[in-house]
Scaffold this motif. Structure first.
Motif, PDB file in Angstrom:
ATOM      1  N   SER A   9       0.878  -1.361  -0.100  1.00 42.86           N
ATOM      2  CA  SER A   9       0.003   0.122  -0.121  1.00 42.86           C
ATOM      3  C   SER A   9       0.989   1.361  -0.074  1.00 42.86           C
ATOM      4  O   SER A   9       1.853   1.235   0.638  1.00 42.86           O
ATOM      5  CB  SER A   9      -1.056  -0.048   1.314  1.00 42.86           C
ATOM      6  N   ARG A  11      -0.213   3.768   1.275  1.00 41.57           N
ATOM      7  CA  ARG A  11      -0.092   4.581   2.617  1.00 41.57           C
ATOM      8  C   ARG A  11       0.227   3.484   3.798  1.00 41.57           C
ATOM      9  O   ARG A  11      -0.551   2.681   4.069  1.00 41.57           O
ATOM     10  CB  ARG A  11      -1.874   4.715   2.649  1.00 41.57           C
ATOM     11  N   ASN A  15      -5.686   1.613   5.096  1.00 44.31           N
ATOM     12  CA  ASN A  15      -6.467   0.565   5.378  1.00 44.31           C
ATOM     13  C   ASN A  15      -6.131  -0.799   5.359  1.00 44.31           C
ATOM     14  O   ASN A  15      -6.027  -1.763   6.279  1.00 44.31           O
ATOM     15  CB  ASN A  15      -7.775   0.534   4.514  1.00 44.31           C
ATOM     16  N   THR A  16      -5.214  -0.869   4.582  1.00 43.11           N
ATOM     17  CA  THR A  16      -4.527  -2.436   4.394  1.00 43.11           C
ATOM     18  C   THR A  16      -3.478  -2.543   5.512  1.00 43.11           C
ATOM     19  O   THR A  16      -3.316  -3.732   6.165  1.00 43.11           O
ATOM     20  CB  THR A  16      -3.811  -2.351   2.971  1.00 43.11           C
ATOM     21  N   PRO A  85      -4.111  -2.666  -1.444  1.00 46.34           N
ATOM     22  CA  PRO A  85      -5.366  -2.068  -1.649  1.00 46.34           C
ATOM     23  C   PRO A  85      -5.776  -2.295  -3.288  1.00 46.34           C
ATOM     24  O   PRO A  85      -4.820  -2.804  -3.886  1.00 46.34           O
ATOM     25  CB  PRO A  85      -5.044  -0.772  -1.415  1.00 46.34           C
ATOM     26  N   ILE A  86      -6.846  -2.328  -3.497  1.00 50.25           N
ATOM     27  CA  ILE A  86      -7.194  -2.462  -4.861  1.00 50.25           C
ATOM     28  C   ILE A  86      -7.464  -1.199  -5.529  1.00 50.25           C
ATOM     29  O   ILE A  86      -8.331  -0.081  -4.902  1.00 50.25           O
ATOM     30  CB  ILE A  86      -8.789  -3.348  -5.101  1.00 50.25           C
ATOM     31  N   SER A  88      -8.009   0.479  -9.358  1.00 50.44           N
ATOM     32  CA  SER A  88      -8.249   0.237 -10.829  1.00 50.44           C
ATOM     33  C   SER A  88      -8.523  -1.432 -11.155  1.00 50.44           C
ATOM     34  O   SER A  88      -7.913  -1.829 -11.901  1.00 50.44           O
ATOM     35  CB  SER A  88      -7.373   0.956 -11.891  1.00 50.44           C
ATOM     36  N   PHE A  89      -9.188  -1.944 -10.091  1.00 52.65           N
ATOM     37  CA  PHE A  89      -9.652  -3.412 -10.057  1.00 52.65           C
ATOM     38  C   PHE A  89      -8.472  -4.438  -9.888  1.00 52.65           C
ATOM     39  O   PHE A  89      -8.746  -5.787 -10.126  1.00 52.65           O
ATOM     40  CB  PHE A  89     -10.312  -3.650 -11.359  1.00 52.65           C
ATOM     41  N   THR A 129      -7.808  -4.468   0.566  1.00 49.34           N
ATOM     42  CA  THR A 129      -8.778  -3.775   1.081  1.00 49.34           C
ATOM     43  C   THR A 129      -9.321  -2.589  -0.241  1.00 49.34           C
ATOM     44  O   THR A 129      -8.742  -2.768  -1.257  1.00 49.34           O
ATOM     45  CB  THR A 129      -8.430  -2.637   1.899  1.00 49.34           C
ATOM     46  N   GLY A 131     -13.064  -0.191  -1.942  1.00 50.30           N
ATOM     47  CA  GLY A 131     -14.048   0.856  -1.818  1.00 50.30           C
ATOM     48  C   GLY A 131     -15.519  -0.123  -2.223  1.00 50.30           C
ATOM     49  O   GLY A 131     -16.518   0.423  -1.728  1.00 50.30           O
ATOM     50  N   TYR A 132     -15.524  -0.777  -3.475  1.00 52.54           N
ATOM     51  CA  TYR A 132     -16.640  -1.303  -3.944  1.00 52.54           C
ATOM     52  C   TYR A 132     -17.291  -2.885  -3.003  1.00 52.54           C
ATOM     53  O   TYR A 132     -16.453  -3.254  -2.500  1.00 52.54           O
ATOM     54  CB  TYR A 132     -16.436  -1.544  -5.587  1.00 52.54           C
ATOM     55  N   GLN A 164     -13.828  -0.333   2.527  1.00 55.65           N
ATOM     56  CA  GLN A 164     -13.868   0.836   3.285  1.00 55.65           C
ATOM     57  C   GLN A 164     -15.225   1.578   2.695  1.00 55.65           C
ATOM     58  O   GLN A 164     -15.393   1.740   1.486  1.00 55.65           O
ATOM     59  CB  GLN A 164     -12.671   1.803   2.718  1.00 55.65           C
TER      60      GLN A 164
HETATM   61  C1  LIG Z   1      -7.070   5.893  -7.459  1.00 58.58           C
HETATM   62  C2  LIG Z   1      -7.740   4.815  -6.710  1.00 58.58           C
HETATM   63  C3  LIG Z   1      -8.480   3.974  -7.383  1.00 58.58           C
HETATM   64  C4  LIG Z   1      -9.063   3.016  -6.620  1.00 58.58           C
HETATM   65  N1  LIG Z   1      -9.767   1.867  -7.336  1.00 58.58           N
HETATM   66  C5  LIG Z   1     -10.495   0.941  -6.929  1.00 58.58           C
HETATM   67  C6  LIG Z   1     -11.027  -0.003  -7.454  1.00 58.58           C
HETATM   68  O1  LIG Z   1     -11.067  -0.218  -8.461  1.00 58.58           O
HETATM   69  N2  LIG Z   1     -12.095  -0.810  -6.680  1.00 58.58           N
HETATM   70  C7  LIG Z   1     -12.349  -0.828  -5.571  1.00 58.58           C
HETATM   71  O2  LIG Z   1     -13.180  -1.377  -4.886  1.00 58.58           O
HETATM   72  N3  LIG Z   1     -11.642   0.361  -4.639  1.00 58.58           N
HETATM   73  C8  LIG Z   1     -10.794   1.184  -5.314  1.00 58.58           C
HETATM   74  N4  LIG Z   1     -10.459   2.370  -4.629  1.00 58.58           N
HETATM   75  C9  LIG Z   1     -10.641   2.320  -3.029  1.00 58.58           C
HETATM   76  C10 LIG Z   1      -9.201   1.762  -2.522  1.00 58.58           C
HETATM   77  O3  LIG Z   1      -9.006   0.369  -2.847  1.00 58.58           O
HETATM   78  C11 LIG Z   1      -9.822   1.729  -0.894  1.00 58.58           C
HETATM   79  O4  LIG Z   1      -9.674   3.068  -0.265  1.00 58.58           O
HETATM   80  C12 LIG Z   1      -8.424   0.892   0.008  1.00 58.58           C
HETATM   81  O5  LIG Z   1      -8.947   0.751   1.227  1.00 58.58           O
HETATM   82  C13 LIG Z   1      -7.146   1.809   0.156  1.00 58.58           C
HETATM   83  O6  LIG Z   1      -6.218   1.104   0.864  1.00 58.58           O
HETATM   84  P1  LIG Z   1      -5.114   1.810   1.624  1.00 58.58           P
HETATM   85  O7  LIG Z   1      -5.593   2.754   2.647  1.00 58.58           O
HETATM   86  O8  LIG Z   1      -4.373   0.699   1.988  1.00 58.58           O
HETATM   87  O9  LIG Z   1      -4.254   2.410   0.700  1.00 58.58           O
HETATM   88  C14 LIG Z   1      -9.377   3.067  -5.224  1.00 58.58           C
HETATM   89  C15 LIG Z   1      -8.896   4.365  -4.441  1.00 58.58           C
HETATM   90  C16 LIG Z   1      -7.987   5.113  -5.218  1.00 58.58           C
HETATM   91  C17 LIG Z   1      -7.343   6.306  -4.624  1.00 58.58           C
END
Ligand SMILES: Cc1cc2nc3c(=O)[nH]c(=O)nc-3n(C[C@H](O)[C@H](O)[C@H](O)COP(=O)(O)O)c2cc1C
Length: 195
Positions: A9, A11, A15-16, A85-86, A88-89, A129, A131-132, A164
């Motif tokens: 990640s 970050r 979250n991860t 984290p995910i 762009s899929f 982790t 968002g969808y 999230q």
């Molecule tokens: C540029 C960007 C692209 C993302 N693409 C997706 C996605 O394709 N599918 C999804 O479910 N979440 C997507 N997310 C949400 C992140 O996966 C989610 O906030 C994740 O928990 C972040 O983890 P982190 O805090 O460890 O970075 C995206 C977030 C960002 C900023």
């Protein structure tokens, strides 16, 4: 059990990272953890030069970067946990670089004669982790890793992920913590003799 964690990640306290912390805190002394933070490492992309295919018992990569450390740790581990984290899929860029470097570095399938997979029989698992909703978030990466495992002659133990729900509420809560601990228990229960 020797567990290698590949954390990707951007970050370090995101979250991860929080999910991984709950998982690793649950481990007892039977788990020996080695962790690499891929964003802090010097990692280059595979350039398909096929130098790794000239040997059948080591990495032999053209790049002089931190990948040799990951290659060696992967060979010494029983279980490899990919944590990302995910975006762009799919997984984050340094994790993709690691997957590419390892599939060629480990699998001597691409030279003049068919060679072995040096990490055959090892087990991989995924924590992510997103968002969808899960079935539209980590599904493609899970499917990709299942296929990656088959190609590399690895076992796929399973995927665990958390969503999230909003940027306005904290990611971590009691329910997430409980599920993270249950996943940690699943990793600890993994039995190498099944391989
Ligand atoms: C540029 C960007 C692209 C993302 N693409 C997706 C996605 O394709 N599918 C999804 O479910 N979440 C997507 N997310 C949400 C992140 O996966 C989610 O906030 C994740 O928990 C972040 O983890 P982190 O805090 O460890 O970075 C995206 C977030 C960002 C900023």
């Amino acid at each position: 059990m020797k567990l290698l964690i590949l954390f990707a990640s951007p970050r370090p306290e995101g979250n991860t990272a929080q999910l991984l912390e709950k998982i690793t805190k649950r481990f007892d002394d039977s788990v020996e953890v080695t962790r690499f933070d891929l964003y802090k490492m010097n990692l280059k992309s595979c350039i398909a030069c096929l130098r790794c295919q000239k040997v059948s018992d080591g990495f032999n990569c053209v790049h002089d970067d931190d990948m040799q450390k990951i290659f060696d740790a992967a060979l010494q581990s029983d279980l490899i946990l990919f944590a990302t984290p995910i975006y762009s899929f799919y997984c984050m860029p340094p994790m993709k670089m690691v997957l590419d470097r390892l599939v060629y570095g480990m699998c001597k399938y691409y030279g003049e004669t068919m060679g072995p997979s040096l990490w055959a029989g090892k087990t991989i698992a995924l924590v992510s982790t997103f968002g969808y909703p899960e079935e539209k978030a980590s599904d493609l990466l899970t499917e990709g890793l299942v296929r990656y495992a088959k190609h590399n002659k690895l076992n796929f133990l399973g995927a665990y992920g958390e969503r999230q729900r909003s940027y306005r509420e904290p990611f971590m809560n009691e329910a997430v913590e409980k599920r993270a601990e249950a996943f940690a228990d699943k990793l600890m229960a993994y039995d190498d003799s099944l391989n």
